[in-house]
Design an enzyme around this catalytic site. Structure first.
Site, PDB file in Angstrom:
ATOM      1  N   LYS A  34     -15.516 -18.405  79.946  1.00  0.00           N
ATOM      2  CA  LYS A  34     -14.272 -17.821  79.425  1.00  0.00           C
ATOM      3  C   LYS A  34     -14.487 -16.468  78.756  1.00  0.00           C
ATOM      4  O   LYS A  34     -13.546 -15.740  78.496  1.00  0.00           O
ATOM      5  CB  LYS A  34     -13.592 -18.784  78.454  1.00  0.00           C
ATOM      6  CG  LYS A  34     -14.300 -18.958  77.130  1.00  0.00           C
ATOM      7  CD  LYS A  34     -13.461 -19.812  76.187  1.00  0.00           C
ATOM      8  CE  LYS A  34     -14.218 -20.207  74.937  1.00  0.00           C
ATOM      9  NZ  LYS A  34     -14.757 -19.113  74.142  1.00  0.00           N
ATOM     10  N   ALA A 113     -11.870 -23.181  81.233  1.00  0.00           N
ATOM     11  CA  ALA A 113     -11.795 -24.411  82.033  1.00  0.00           C
ATOM     12  C   ALA A 113     -11.316 -25.583  81.191  1.00  0.00           C
ATOM     13  O   ALA A 113     -11.533 -25.630  79.980  1.00  0.00           O
ATOM     14  CB  ALA A 113     -13.183 -24.725  82.607  1.00  0.00           C
ATOM     15  N   HIS A 432     -61.090 -14.744  68.009  1.00  0.00           N
ATOM     16  CA  HIS A 432     -61.213 -14.132  66.687  1.00  0.00           C
ATOM     17  C   HIS A 432     -60.990 -12.624  66.802  1.00  0.00           C
ATOM     18  O   HIS A 432     -61.532 -12.007  67.724  1.00  0.00           O
ATOM     19  CB  HIS A 432     -62.616 -14.382  66.127  1.00  0.00           C
ATOM     20  CG  HIS A 432     -62.856 -13.668  64.826  1.00  0.00           C
ATOM     21  ND1 HIS A 432     -62.344 -14.127  63.633  1.00  0.00           N
ATOM     22  CD2 HIS A 432     -63.517 -12.513  64.560  1.00  0.00           C
ATOM     23  CE1 HIS A 432     -62.697 -13.290  62.667  1.00  0.00           C
ATOM     24  NE2 HIS A 432     -63.410 -12.302  63.202  1.00  0.00           N
TER      25      HIS A 432
END
Ligand code: FAD
Length: 450
Positions: A34, A113, A432
């Protein structure tokens, strides 16, 4: 065509993922939206907030270095330029999503919808029928009586993303992820922050020790944080908002953000047409297969399970795979990863100690502070901790708080999902120097039984 194998309502992360996967499996698919492609996540949620936080991260980083007397000076953000960049990024993503749908043959229908039968959906006056329906209509900002946004001074999260300039002060009602992230952004631009949380602590969904550590760190940034008190009402005084607390105390701020949770987008969907049941303020009830009714699935925020974009996407994929018979197993998301982003981040994968205790399991925790981590030190932001939660020698959860903590979330999720033990940790090498080493240190630290 008005008959589709799969119809999806809502083009947020849940609906978009469902529509694309169904089309990739060769099904005829209609996606109904929508408003805008991308839903809350792209338009008013994850993406704009992270664009804002990302664009201002260097301000916080330089502040940290200047506290170490390694640099000085001022940098000014251009809020208008930032908003423009945000809009350009969102528009470009709309276009990219639209192209992707087209390429995969998804029929995009723009309109609102509603259900018009057990196997039918109506958009405007057009009726479409489906083999399976996926409802992914999401959620909207919530508020409680007396806190209704006026969208000028009393704002919801959508309004706050639209401000043209930093307010002098901001009162944030609700200290969950949305409230804290937005507060952090405006704090970086010089806004005085007040946070009011009804629960006894900020970040109430997180581990208590992590939340308390976060609280302490935000207090050091001079945030005014009030916990355990409800807001009785808001008064718009014209040039400021007066936040009245239940104990009579008052906080005055130029703007107020109401961030007290979300409500489901189910009004007007006519879900009774297909016998879909709702709970609470309108969340769609789903069974263990995310089904709301025969052949109808509800995924994402609208089912109220987990209000996160990646949860919506995962559920959207599952619903399609279940509908197509690719899986018959009940929906099981595993250890849900989640983060609060910002200068001080919180991450969690799996359970907290309190959750395991409530489940009646034996619980032990182990921890490492970020202070000893070289990457945290390099950033000049070495406060915080990583906390591991164990049961019967198996890792069940990891939480962390501190600079960059969100970077640990996926590794932590994998560790929890795969049921790591201390022995598994010893079998892996951690590069590391990385923040991951702090995660390793927390996992191999002595465990304290609770
Ligand atoms: P939505 O994204 O809400 O999409 C639903 C779509 O359905 C919308 O486009 C809507 O217009 C449409 N729709 C509704 N009703 C109808 C109808 N009747 N007909 C047609 N279309 C309809 N989550 C994270 O994981 N990480 C984050 O960092 C994060 N940050 C956030 C920050 C903010 C400020 C906010 C508000 C949310 C944030 N979230 C975050 C949450 C995340 O945005 C949502 O969990 C996610 O968008 C939910 O996806 P969804 O598909 O269920 O619904």
């Amino acid at each position: 065509m008005s008959q589709f194998d799969i119809i999806v309502i809502g083009a947020g992360p849940g609906g978009y993922a469902a529509a694309l996967l169904a089309s990739q499996r060769g099904k005829t698919v209609a996606l109904i939206e929508k408003e805008h492609l991308g839903g809350t996540c792209l338009n008013w949620g994850c993406i704009p907030t992270k664009l804002y936080l990302g664009a201002t991260a260097h301000l916080e980083g330089l502040h940290a270095q200047s506290r170490l007397r390694l640099c000085s000076g001022t940098i000014n953000m251009d809020m208008a330029a930032l908003k423009k960049r945000k809009s350009a990024f969102v528009s470009a993503t709309h276009k990219a999503m639209g192209c992707c749908l087209e390429k995969h043959g998804v029929t995009l229908i723009l309109g609102r919808a509603r259900l018009s039968g057990a196997k039918a959906v109506t958009v405007d006056d057009r009726e479409l029928t489906f083999g399976n329906l996926v409802i992914a209509t999401g959620s909207s900002p919530n508020w409680f009586p007396g806190m209704e946004p006026d969208h000028s001074r009393i704002l919801d999260s959508t309004d706050l993303l639209d401000l043209e300039e930093a307010p002098e002060s901001l009162a944030v009602i609700g200290a969950g992820a949305i409230g804290l992230e937005m507060a952090d952004f405006w704090h970086r631009l010089g806004t005085q922050i007040h946070v009011i949380e009804a629960a006894p602590r900020i970040a109430p969904a997180e581990d208590e020790e992590i939340a308390q550590t976060l609280h302490g760190m935000l207090k050091r940034k001079k945030w005014n944080i009030v916990t355990g008190k409800r807001v009785a009402g808001l008064v718009n005084e014209g040039d400021a908002v007066l936040v009245r607390l239940e104990d009579g105390a008052e906080i005055r701020a130029a703007k107020t953000l109401v961030a007290v949770g979300r409500k489901p987008n189910t009004a007007g969907l006519c879900l009774d047409q297909a016998g879909v049941a709702l709970s609470g303020p309108g969340w769609i009830s789903t069974d263990e297969f995310l089904r709301a009714a025969p052949d109808i699935y509800a995924v994402g925020d609208v089912n109220g399970r987990t209000l996160l974009a990646h949860a919506a996407e995962h559920q959207g994929h599952y619903a399609v795979r279940h509908a197509l018979g690719e899986t018959s197993a009940p929906y099981e998301p595993g250890p849900m990863p989640g983060c609060i982003y910002g200068s001080i981040e919180v991450m969690r994968a799996g359970s907290t100690a309190a959750e395991l205790q409530v489940a009646g399991r034996p619980v032990a925790v182990s921890r490492a502070n970020l202070g000893a981590n070289p990457i945290s030190q390099a950033h000049g932001q070495a406060q915080g901790l990583v906390k591991a939660v164990w049961s019967d020698g198996v890792l069940h959860g990891v939480s962390a708080v501190g600079h960059g903590a969100s970077h640990l979330v996926t590794l932590a999720e994998i560790m929890v999902r795969d049921g790591w033990t201390v022995e598994t940790v010893h079998q892996h090498i951690f590069a590391h120097p990385t923040l991951d080493e702090a995660l390793r240190d927390a996992l191999v630290a002595p465990q304290e039984a609770l």
